[in-house]
Design a protein around this motif. Sequence first.
Motif, mmCIF file in Angstrom:
data_model
loop_
_atom_site.group_PDB
_atom_site.id
_atom_site.type_symbol
_atom_site.label_atom_id
_atom_site.label_comp_id
_atom_site.label_asym_id
_atom_site.label_seq_id
_atom_site.Cartn_x
_atom_site.Cartn_y
_atom_site.Cartn_z
ATOM 1 N N GLU A 44 -7.176 -2.987 4.853
ATOM 2 C CA GLU A 44 -8.311 -3.251 3.959
ATOM 3 C C GLU A 44 -9.309 -2.099 4.009
ATOM 4 O O GLU A 44 -9.852 -1.702 2.970
ATOM 5 N N LEU A 45 -9.550 -1.551 5.192
ATOM 6 C CA LEU A 45 -10.459 -0.420 5.327
ATOM 7 C C LEU A 45 -9.901 0.795 4.600
ATOM 8 O O LEU A 45 -10.633 1.489 3.893
ATOM 9 N N VAL A 46 -8.601 1.044 4.753
ATOM 10 C CA VAL A 46 -7.969 2.167 4.083
ATOM 11 C C VAL A 46 -8.114 2.003 2.571
ATOM 12 O O VAL A 46 -8.459 2.958 1.864
ATOM 13 N N GLU A 47 -7.901 0.808 2.060
ATOM 14 C CA GLU A 47 -8.016 0.555 0.618
ATOM 15 C C GLU A 47 -9.457 0.746 0.139
ATOM 16 O O GLU A 47 -9.697 1.339 -0.914
ATOM 17 N N GLN A 48 -10.428 0.256 0.894
ATOM 18 C CA GLN A 48 -11.842 0.441 0.525
ATOM 19 C C GLN A 48 -12.200 1.922 0.469
ATOM 20 O O GLN A 48 -12.900 2.363 -0.449
ATOM 21 N N MET A 49 -11.714 2.686 1.437
ATOM 22 C CA MET A 49 -11.990 4.121 1.457
ATOM 23 C C MET A 49 -11.327 4.817 0.269
ATOM 24 O O MET A 49 -11.913 5.717 -0.331
ATOM 25 N N ARG A 50 -10.120 4.395 -0.077
ATOM 26 C CA ARG A 50 -9.433 4.980 -1.246
ATOM 27 C C ARG A 50 -10.212 4.695 -2.521
ATOM 28 O O ARG A 50 -10.320 5.545 -3.389
ATOM 29 N N GLN A 51 -10.759 3.487 -2.645
ATOM 30 C CA GLN A 51 -11.552 3.128 -3.820
ATOM 31 C C GLN A 51 -12.813 3.985 -3.908
ATOM 32 O O GLN A 51 -13.342 4.192 -4.994
#
Length: 167
Positions: A44-51
């Motif tokens: 989830e953190l990786v996805e938030q950072m990608r966004q």
Amino acid sequence: MMRRWILAVGLCVLPMTLSAAVQLKPGLWSMSVQMAQDMELDPELVEQMRQMGLQLPQKVTPPPNVYDLCITPQQASAQRLPDLHDPASGCTGRNIVREGDRATGDLSCDGMFVGGGKVQLLLTGPGSFTGQALFRGQSQDGLPLDLRGNLAGSWRAADCGNVQPVQ
């Protein structure tokens, strides 16, 4: 946070190296701690950072941390250092048992990190040691931690220069 854990493990591990049968050299020592296992980041953190436009790998391997330690002639000849506790992390080396040039002990943390683990070392000569530290617990923020690090120490010089002796 990870750097404090690594320093805490290093500080708690050094007394175990001094209790082995080989007489250690007094002076300036260099100790490195390398995380041996990739740490998985929260998806989830990786996805938030990608966004947010930042690209993060799914796994991260931090670089090794290297520390200078000063061992006095008295500490080297006694083959034992005072008990070490790292107030920043709350970690302490305990129940240290040696057999020949091998040492094992418990790592107990109740500050920045909460949990415990094991340390194993091999004193390979008067100027070197290798080993591993395992820790399972959590950060003070509740983040679960399952860490493993490779340890290595080597004697560098008889004069510690500006490095203060381990207390």
